[in-house]
Every structure is written in structure tokens, then in C-alpha cells.
Scaffold this motif. Structure first.
Motif, short mmCIF file in Angstrom:
data_model
loop_
_atom_site.label_atom_id
_atom_site.label_comp_id
_atom_site.label_asym_id
_atom_site.label_seq_id
_atom_site.Cartn_x
_atom_site.Cartn_y
_atom_site.Cartn_z
N SER A 43 -6.31 -1.82 -6.39
CA SER A 43 -7.49 -1.05 -6.00
C SER A 43 -7.06 0.34 -5.54
N GLN A 44 -7.97 1.26 -5.64
CA GLN A 44 -7.79 2.60 -5.08
C GLN A 44 -8.69 2.67 -3.84
N VAL A 45 -8.12 3.11 -2.75
CA VAL A 45 -8.85 3.23 -1.50
C VAL A 45 -8.89 4.70 -1.13
N GLU A 46 -10.04 5.12 -0.64
CA GLU A 46 -10.20 6.53 -0.27
C GLU A 46 -10.97 6.60 1.05
N PHE A 47 -10.46 7.42 1.95
CA PHE A 47 -11.15 7.72 3.20
C PHE A 47 -11.54 9.19 3.14
N VAL A 48 -12.83 9.47 3.25
CA VAL A 48 -13.31 10.84 3.21
C VAL A 48 -13.82 11.19 4.60
N MET A 89 0.86 -1.18 0.00
CA MET A 89 0.00 0.00 0.00
C MET A 89 0.90 1.23 0.00
N GLU A 90 0.43 2.27 -0.65
CA GLU A 90 1.15 3.54 -0.65
C GLU A 90 0.14 4.67 -0.54
N ILE A 91 0.42 5.62 0.34
CA ILE A 91 -0.45 6.78 0.46
C ILE A 91 -0.14 7.71 -0.69
N THR A 92 -1.13 7.94 -1.53
CA THR A 92 -0.94 8.75 -2.73
C THR A 92 -1.59 10.13 -2.62
N GLY A 93 -2.41 10.32 -1.61
CA GLY A 93 -3.04 11.61 -1.39
C GLY A 93 -3.38 11.77 0.08
N ALA A 94 -3.09 12.94 0.63
CA ALA A 94 -3.40 13.20 2.04
C ALA A 94 -3.72 14.68 2.19
N GLU A 95 -4.97 14.93 2.49
CA GLU A 95 -5.45 16.28 2.74
C GLU A 95 -6.16 16.26 4.09
N PRO A 96 -6.49 17.40 4.64
CA PRO A 96 -7.15 17.40 5.96
C PRO A 96 -8.40 16.51 6.02
N GLU A 97 -9.12 16.40 4.94
CA GLU A 97 -10.37 15.63 4.99
C GLU A 97 -10.40 14.47 4.00
N ARG A 98 -9.21 13.99 3.58
CA ARG A 98 -9.16 12.88 2.64
C ARG A 98 -7.80 12.20 2.68
N VAL A 99 -7.82 10.87 2.66
CA VAL A 99 -6.58 10.09 2.55
C VAL A 99 -6.81 9.08 1.44
N GLU A 100 -5.88 9.02 0.47
CA GLU A 100 -5.99 8.11 -0.66
C GLU A 100 -4.83 7.12 -0.63
N VAL A 101 -5.16 5.85 -0.91
CA VAL A 101 -4.18 4.77 -0.81
C VAL A 101 -4.26 3.90 -2.07
N ALA A 102 -3.10 3.61 -2.65
CA ALA A 102 -3.01 2.64 -3.75
C ALA A 102 -2.73 1.29 -3.11
N LEU A 103 -3.57 0.32 -3.39
CA LEU A 103 -3.48 -1.02 -2.81
C LEU A 103 -3.18 -2.02 -3.92
N ALA A 104 -2.15 -2.84 -3.72
CA ALA A 104 -1.79 -3.85 -4.72
C ALA A 104 -1.58 -5.19 -4.01
N PHE A 105 -2.35 -6.18 -4.41
CA PHE A 105 -2.18 -7.54 -3.89
C PHE A 105 -1.36 -8.34 -4.89
N GLU A 106 -0.48 -9.17 -4.37
CA GLU A 106 0.24 -10.15 -5.18
C GLU A 106 -0.37 -11.53 -4.96
N LYS A 107 -0.72 -11.82 -3.69
CA LYS A 107 -1.33 -13.09 -3.33
C LYS A 107 -2.49 -12.80 -2.40
N PRO A 108 -3.55 -13.51 -2.39
CA PRO A 108 -3.76 -14.80 -3.06
C PRO A 108 -3.98 -14.68 -4.56
#
Length: 159
Positions: free
Chosen positions: A95-100, A71-90
Motif C-alpha cells: 500500500s501507499q500511505v500519505e499524510f497531508v 515501511m519506508e518513508i519515500t517522500g517528506a515535505e513540510p506538508e506531506r509524508v509518504e510511506v511505502a507499506l508492505a505486509f508479509e503476514k497475515p
């Protein structure tokens, strides 16, 4: 051809957005609330990049329940955090994850959104268990744990 999916859940936290955000933009804090952190007590974790916020990077390698990915945090603002999620296994997936985080008087409305595309393997699997059923309950568990952690920190004066 990949098929897009979106899964989202939300909750209300009796703490300010900055307290909630502190648990989201620091991968070291995810062990307190992430529903997947306890799938493998022996899971190997690696933290790199920025300490928190944009550029923070987290990798894990666990048993077949936990899998392996990054996972890598790709965006971080006071009211939003964005994360790039990559699975290798299973199975391989991205996916793109966003917390608002939306302030509401003395509370914070938290929405957790996961978007991606179902690969051929995932589409076959989703016939039996759609992404909504696969990820949704885990997101609900994670939000409850996030709410509890943020409220505990806020009550203890850790803002």
C-alpha cells in the motif's frame, strides 16, 4: 486482476504542521500514536536507513494480529509524508500511505490516506470485511492518538 482501494480519514490538530510532521517522519515516534503498535507487546522492531525522513525504514514481526512487514518513508515535505507499506503476514500486500498536513491558522488539518490494490486473497476477505471497515476505524484511532501526542508536545514547548 487486482481491484484498487482507497481509505482515508482526517482530523484537526491544535498544533502547527511541523509538530505533527515530527511524529510522522520518525518511525521511533510511531509507538506514541500508531493504532497497530500495541497489538503485540513483544513485537520485534527494526529501524534502519535514515534516522528520519526519506530513506527511514521500519520493520516489524509480531503475533498474528500484528503480522510482519516493512515501511519506508519515500517522500517528506513540510506538508506531506509518504510511506511505502508492505505486509508479509497475515497476507502479502503493498500500500501507499500519505499524510497531508494543511495549516489552518493555529491548527493543522491532517488527512491520512491509504491506497493499494486488493490481491485475490484480499478480495475474497473484503467480501466479508471491506478495507473501509477493516482499516478505517484503526485510522480514526491513530489520528486521535496522533492529535493528542502533537498537542501534548506543542503545549510542552516541544516544536
Amino acid at each position: 486482476m487486482a481491484k484498487p482501494y482507497t481509505v482515508s480519514r482526517e482530523t484537526i490538530v491544535a498544533a502547527p504542521p511541523e509538530r505533527v510532521r515530527a511524529l510522522l517522519d520518525d518511525f521511533h515516534s510511531w509507538s506514541r500514536w500508531s493504532p497497530w503498535e500495541d497489538l503485540d507487546p513483544a513485537m520485534q522492531r527494526t529501524y534502519s536507513g535514515a534516522e528520519r525522513g526519506v530513506g527511514a525504514h521500519y520493520a516489524w514481526d509480531g503475533n498474528k494480529k500484528a503480522g510482519r512487514g516493512t515501511m519506508e518513508i519515500t517522500g517528506a515535505e513540510p506538508e506531506r509524508v509518504e510511506v511505502a507499506l508492505a505486509f508479509e503476514k497475515p497476507f502479502a500486500s503493498r500500500s501507499q500511505v500519505e499524510f497531508v498536513l494543511t495549516p489552518q491558522e493555529e491548527e493543522t488539518h491532517v488527512e491520512w490516506v491509504m491506497r493499494g490494490e486488493l490481491t485475490a486473497v484480499m478480495r475474497v476477505f473484503s467480501v466479508v470485511k471491506p478495507m473501509e471497515e477493516l482499516v478505517g476505524p484503526d485510522m480514526e484511532k491513530g489520528l486521535a492518538r496522533l492529535r493528542d501526542a502533537a498537542q501534548e508536545d506543542f503545549a510542552a514547548g516541544r516544536v
